[in-house]
Scaffold this active site. Sequence first.
Site, short mmCIF file in Angstrom:
data_model
loop_
_atom_site.label_atom_id
_atom_site.label_comp_id
_atom_site.label_asym_id
_atom_site.label_seq_id
_atom_site.Cartn_x
_atom_site.Cartn_y
_atom_site.Cartn_z
N SER A 140 0.87 -1.18 0.00
CA SER A 140 0.00 0.00 0.00
C SER A 140 0.91 1.23 0.00
O SER A 140 2.06 1.14 0.43
CB SER A 140 -0.84 0.01 1.29
OG SER A 140 -1.43 1.28 1.49
N TYR A 153 -1.66 -0.56 10.57
CA TYR A 153 -1.74 -0.81 9.11
C TYR A 153 -0.46 -0.35 8.42
O TYR A 153 0.13 -1.09 7.63
CB TYR A 153 -2.96 -0.06 8.54
CG TYR A 153 -3.25 -0.39 7.09
CD1 TYR A 153 -3.82 -1.61 6.73
CD2 TYR A 153 -2.97 0.53 6.07
CE1 TYR A 153 -4.10 -1.91 5.40
CE2 TYR A 153 -3.25 0.24 4.74
CZ TYR A 153 -3.82 -0.98 4.41
OH TYR A 153 -4.09 -1.28 3.09
N1 LIG Z 1 -8.50 -0.37 -1.49
C1 LIG Z 1 -7.45 0.38 -1.25
O1 LIG Z 1 -7.50 1.63 -1.29
C2 LIG Z 1 -6.12 -0.26 -0.95
C3 LIG Z 1 -5.00 0.57 -0.92
C4 LIG Z 1 -3.77 0.02 -0.65
C5 LIG Z 1 -3.65 -1.32 -0.40
N2 LIG Z 1 -4.75 -2.13 -0.43
C6 LIG Z 1 -4.56 -3.56 -0.14
O2 LIG Z 1 -5.10 -4.32 -1.18
C7 LIG Z 1 -5.43 -5.62 -0.69
C8 LIG Z 1 -6.83 -5.98 -1.16
O3 LIG Z 1 -7.74 -5.08 -0.53
P1 LIG Z 1 -9.05 -4.51 -1.26
O4 LIG Z 1 -8.93 -3.05 -1.33
O5 LIG Z 1 -9.32 -5.28 -2.49
O6 LIG Z 1 -10.13 -4.79 -0.12
P2 LIG Z 1 -11.30 -5.86 -0.04
O7 LIG Z 1 -11.81 -5.79 1.35
O8 LIG Z 1 -12.25 -5.64 -1.15
O9 LIG Z 1 -10.53 -7.24 -0.30
C9 LIG Z 1 -9.73 -7.84 0.69
C10 LIG Z 1 -10.08 -9.31 0.75
O10 LIG Z 1 -9.20 -9.92 1.69
C11 LIG Z 1 -9.98 -10.83 2.43
N3 LIG Z 1 -9.40 -11.09 3.75
C12 LIG Z 1 -9.28 -10.21 4.77
N4 LIG Z 1 -8.82 -10.85 5.85
C13 LIG Z 1 -8.64 -12.15 5.51
C14 LIG Z 1 -8.22 -13.31 6.20
N5 LIG Z 1 -7.91 -13.26 7.50
N6 LIG Z 1 -8.15 -14.48 5.53
C15 LIG Z 1 -8.51 -14.55 4.21
N7 LIG Z 1 -8.95 -13.49 3.52
C16 LIG Z 1 -9.02 -12.31 4.15
C17 LIG Z 1 -11.34 -10.15 2.58
O11 LIG Z 1 -12.36 -11.08 2.92
C18 LIG Z 1 -11.51 -9.53 1.22
O12 LIG Z 1 -12.21 -10.37 0.33
C19 LIG Z 1 -5.29 -5.54 0.83
O13 LIG Z 1 -4.06 -6.14 1.20
C20 LIG Z 1 -5.26 -4.05 1.12
O14 LIG Z 1 -4.53 -3.74 2.29
C21 LIG Z 1 -5.98 -1.62 -0.70
#
Ligand SMILES: NC(=O)c1ccc[n+]([C@@H]2O[C@H](COP(=O)([O-])OP(=O)(O)OC[C@H]3O[C@@H](n4cnc5c(N)ncnc54)[C@H](O)[C@@H]3O)[C@@H](O)[C@H]2O)c1
Length: 259
Positions: A140, A153
């Site tokens: 991130s 985080y």
């Molecule tokens: N959306 C943003 O702005 C953003 C920015 C930077 C980084 N990220 C990173 O991107 C990645 C994906 O996030 P996203 O934005 O698609 O969010 P999201 O919530 O849509 O997807 C994350 C997925 O991870 C799964 N998850 C969470 N904890 C878990 C566990 N203990 N075991 C198995 N699965 C688990 C959730 O059920 C979900 O389906 C994450 O690592 C997040 O930190 C997201």
Amino acid sequence: MGFANKVVLLSGAGSGIGEATAIAFAKTSAILSIFDKNETVHAVGETCKKYNNKIITSTTDVTSDEDLKGLVEKTVEEFGRIDVLVNCAGSYYSGKITDEHFMDTNERCMKVNFRSAVLLTHLTVPHLIKTKGNIVNVTSVSSKLITPGWLPYDVSKAALSRFTACAALDLAADHVRINAVQPGGTQTNLLVNSGYFKADDNHKVWKNFAKKTPLGRIIHPEEVADLILYLASEKARSITGEEFAIDAGLLAKGYVPQK
Ligand SMILES: NC(=O)c1ccc[n+]([C@@H]2O[C@H](COP(=O)([O-])OP(=O)(O)OC[C@H]3O[C@@H](n4cnc5c(N)ncnc54)[C@H](O)[C@@H]3O)[C@@H](O)[C@H]2O)c1
């Protein structure tokens, strides 16, 4: 980008960036083993099957060592190999060091966002060495930024970023690459799934966030998926130990968060 007959193991495929990545890989005819703690992963699997029938979907929590071990074994039993690991599962956790329950929040955050990726790497490396495969971690912009109230985080993502570089050196002699994508505000349900916003407010939150970026853009999960596929592909064969921002210019600007 050719992934035909390549086996991709992907965490967090039930939503957002993981879902978009699963579908993007399926469109290239990759063979998939996708999982999430959430049942939604099965619906994502059904979408992927429109492009490629060779897929396993599992409801697995990344905090269970036994389940992750079983998942890697099941993937190899079913498909005989692993070529790509994508560590995408993650949740947002806020907290300050002065919070009464800080240690609980911090432990949970590190387990989900950092330790799981380390363990999955450790478990899949013997298979990736055989295939000269590679790993893509989803960090991130938080791995670089310091935002008040985001301590767990930010630290979990900084750890994953440093792990990417350190492991790259360990694995280079075996021709296994490991890189990271570093998304900025991407329109997913992350903050809703993590319990910080109501679903109704989600679009508004990302729209406001987009205004703070130099490009004024909301990033879409499919754009992050494209970068993940590039890094996992042969086109990136000379890239390892690197982290690539996809953030509409946020890091270049030096984002100043509001308190
Ligand atoms: N959306 C943003 O702005 C953003 C920015 C930077 C980084 N990220 C990173 O991107 C990645 C994906 O996030 P996203 O934005 O698609 O969010 P999201 O919530 O849509 O997807 C994350 C997925 O991870 C799964 N998850 C969470 N904890 C878990 C566990 N203990 N075991 C198995 N699965 C688990 C959730 O059920 C979900 O389906 C994450 O690592 C997040 O930190 C997201």
